[in-house]
Design an enzyme around this catalytic site. Structure first.
Site, mmCIF file in Angstrom:
data_model
loop_
_atom_site.group_PDB
_atom_site.id
_atom_site.type_symbol
_atom_site.label_atom_id
_atom_site.label_comp_id
_atom_site.label_asym_id
_atom_site.label_seq_id
_atom_site.Cartn_x
_atom_site.Cartn_y
_atom_site.Cartn_z
ATOM 1 N N ALA A 1 12.289 -35.317 -10.620
ATOM 2 C CA ALA A 1 12.465 -35.607 -11.980
ATOM 3 C C ALA A 1 12.627 -36.992 -12.200
ATOM 4 O O ALA A 1 13.528 -37.637 -11.509
ATOM 5 C CB ALA A 1 13.827 -34.507 -12.463
ATOM 6 N N ARG B 1 13.163 -22.938 -7.275
ATOM 7 C CA ARG B 1 13.969 -22.501 -6.306
ATOM 8 C C ARG B 1 14.003 -21.008 -5.959
ATOM 9 O O ARG B 1 14.084 -20.446 -5.120
ATOM 10 C CB ARG B 1 15.337 -22.708 -7.069
ATOM 11 C CG ARG B 1 15.614 -24.191 -6.859
ATOM 12 C CD ARG B 1 17.142 -24.386 -7.569
ATOM 13 N NE ARG B 1 17.502 -25.899 -7.594
ATOM 14 C CZ ARG B 1 18.790 -26.384 -7.997
ATOM 15 N NH1 ARG B 1 19.500 -25.706 -8.504
ATOM 16 N NH2 ARG B 1 18.728 -27.724 -8.120
ATOM 17 N N LEU C 1 14.266 -40.577 1.699
ATOM 18 C CA LEU C 1 13.996 -39.222 2.617
ATOM 19 C C LEU C 1 12.625 -38.569 2.084
ATOM 20 O O LEU C 1 11.957 -38.012 2.740
ATOM 21 C CB LEU C 1 15.018 -38.060 2.419
ATOM 22 C CG LEU C 1 14.921 -36.813 3.435
ATOM 23 C CD1 LEU C 1 14.697 -37.367 4.924
ATOM 24 C CD2 LEU C 1 16.144 -36.126 3.276
ATOM 25 N N GLY D 1 14.587 -40.648 -2.904
ATOM 26 C CA GLY D 1 13.366 -41.352 -2.552
ATOM 27 C C GLY D 1 13.295 -41.826 -1.336
ATOM 28 O O GLY D 1 12.087 -41.839 -0.742
ATOM 29 N N CYS E 1 -0.209 0.124 7.680
ATOM 30 C CA CYS E 1 -0.794 0.974 6.643
ATOM 31 C C CYS E 1 -2.097 1.599 6.765
ATOM 32 O O CYS E 1 -2.280 2.752 5.915
ATOM 33 C CB CYS E 1 -0.706 -0.336 5.623
ATOM 34 S SG CYS E 1 0.713 -0.964 4.907
ATOM 35 N N LEU F 1 22.334 -26.203 -5.784
ATOM 36 C CA LEU F 1 21.085 -25.783 -5.199
ATOM 37 C C LEU F 1 21.040 -24.464 -5.369
ATOM 38 O O LEU F 1 20.357 -23.696 -4.441
ATOM 39 C CB LEU F 1 20.804 -26.427 -3.805
ATOM 40 C CG LEU F 1 20.966 -27.907 -3.735
ATOM 41 C CD1 LEU F 1 20.690 -28.460 -2.261
ATOM 42 C CD2 LEU F 1 20.107 -28.643 -4.665
ATOM 43 N N GLU G 1 0.951 -1.217 0.157
ATOM 44 C CA GLU G 1 -0.089 0.240 0.132
ATOM 45 C C GLU G 1 0.699 1.193 0.072
ATOM 46 O O GLU G 1 0.612 2.195 -0.563
ATOM 47 C CB GLU G 1 -0.815 0.037 1.266
ATOM 48 C CG GLU G 1 -1.925 -1.210 1.259
ATOM 49 C CD GLU G 1 -1.296 -2.397 2.083
ATOM 50 O OE1 GLU G 1 -2.215 -3.034 2.926
ATOM 51 O OE2 GLU G 1 -0.137 -2.720 2.166
ATOM 52 N N ASP H 1 25.627 -36.558 -5.664
ATOM 53 C CA ASP H 1 25.249 -35.709 -6.784
ATOM 54 C C ASP H 1 26.117 -34.358 -6.688
ATOM 55 O O ASP H 1 26.224 -33.570 -7.835
ATOM 56 C CB ASP H 1 23.800 -35.257 -6.691
ATOM 57 C CG ASP H 1 22.935 -36.568 -7.006
ATOM 58 O OD1 ASP H 1 23.315 -37.614 -7.391
ATOM 59 O OD2 ASP H 1 21.496 -36.397 -7.142
#
Length: 356
Positions: free
Chosen positions: A166, A195, A291, A289, A96, A215, A59, A211
């Site tokens: 994925a 992300r 977790l 998978g 506001c 991230l 506002e 991996d």
């Protein structure tokens, strides 16, 4: 003051406010993404959105924008459209409601009432007492969709959790030969957009070691606000010493944005601590998978995003390894979209604690 009688025009203006609010998604936590537009008659005189906690609310920014455009003299008697009931108490910024009253705005339309019981309906009463006409519930459902993660976090005291997966068409998360990249470039840009809209990303120790992910937000679909910080990166592991110090998460330029949590016994308590300590409103899961299954079985996953790529791979790395779930999880409100050769399915987990 005469009320605008064209309901379609009122809704159109609120949708403009919603589009403003979208500009703040991913940068406002622990505050909500809120947008506002101001009209005098049929003329748009100012617009704005809340960009970052501790700074001006939507506002106020819309009022400032009106003055910057040379429309300050048109504020008295104007109409304000805002996605959330205006704030009415002092915090890091003044309420506001004071600015709305002092600028002589004649009518306020808002989308959703403040979910905090201490403030709900208070601004409405304050503005009416000052002679300002107030209408709530305009495009309420659209505003609730926008605010759902924040409203959930405020009410449940833990983040809204989005699981991103994925996979190949046959449900594997690793392709033949150990290939980790399953999705094409366009779908990966979609992941970077997710992300950018999240406050934190969580993985397990195994994913971190095998991996070595970054991230970080690098190639999103849309331009990211310059005030957006890289998401907090959270690693759940039994022993911190099992994580090589050379991992990207521990050695890159964003290493101070990595939090390692050891020996988590209760995921619910951990989520509450993440909200309390770091103000995380939306948490994104990019874990493996095993977790992921624990989060799902605990009822902690609110939203499911799965990217299907046109491969049939086989192998032992499944999206959800192990036996049947205790109860089937069903997606509701499913949306699908194509990115290159990949298909993205996104929906809410029906059995999770979704809030109102």
């Amino acid at each position: 003051m005469t009320q605008l009688s064209d309901e379609g025009e009122i809704r159109r203006r609120m949708m403009q406010a919603i589009e403003q609010a979208r500009l703040g998604i991913g940068t406002t936590s622990p505050n909500p993404p809120v947008g506002a537009v101001i009209y005098r008659g049929m003329k748009l005189i100012g617009e704005g959105y809340h960009e970052r906690a501790g700074e001006a609310h939507a506002e106020i920014r819309a009022i400032q924008d009106a003055k910057k455009r040379g429309n300050g003299h048109l504020l008295r008697g104007s109409e304000l459209y805002v996605t959330l009931e205006p704030c009415s108490s002092y915090g890091k910024t003044p309420p506001c409601t004071e600015a709305i009253i002092s600028e002589g705005i004649g009518r306020v339309y808002y989308g959703v009432k403040d979910p905090d019981g201490r403030h709900q309906g208070r601004a409405d009463a304050i503005l009416r007492a000052a002679g300002i006409e107030v209408t709530g519930g305009v495009e309420e459902e659209a505003c609730k969709i926008l605010l759902k993660p924040w409203m959930y976090a405020v009410e449940r005291k833990r983040p809204w959790v989005v699981a991103k997966i994925a996979s190949t068409l046959d449900g594997r998360i690793v392709r033949r030969g150990g290939e980790k990249k399953i999705s094409g470039e366009e779908a990966r840009r979609y992941v970077h957009q997710l992300r950018a809209e999240s406050d934190a990303i969580l993985v397990g120790g195994r994913t971190a070691r095998e991996d070595d992910p970054q991230l970080t937000v690098r190639t999103p679909l849309n331009e990211v606000s310059p005030v957006k910080k890289q998401p907090l990166r959270i690693v759940l592991t039994r022993h911190r010493d099992s994580l090589p110090k050379t991992l990207n998460l521990l050695s890159d330029r964003e290493a101070d944005r990595t939090v390692v949590i050891e020996n988590v016994e209760d995921l619910g308590e951990m989520l509450e601590e993440l909200y309390k300590r770091y103000g995380i409103v939306q948490l994104m899961l990019e874990c493996g998978g095993h977790l992921l299954r624990k989060f799902l079985e605990g009822g902690y996953v609110n939203e499911w995003v799965q990217i299907f790529s046109p491969f049939l791979s086989g192998g032992d790395e499944y999206v959800l390894p192990g036996n049947y779930l205790d109860s089937e999880q069903r997606l509701v409100g499913v949306e699908s979209e194509r990115y290159g050769n990949d298909i993205v399915l996104r929906g809410l987990i029906e059995s999770s604690d979704l809030g109102e």
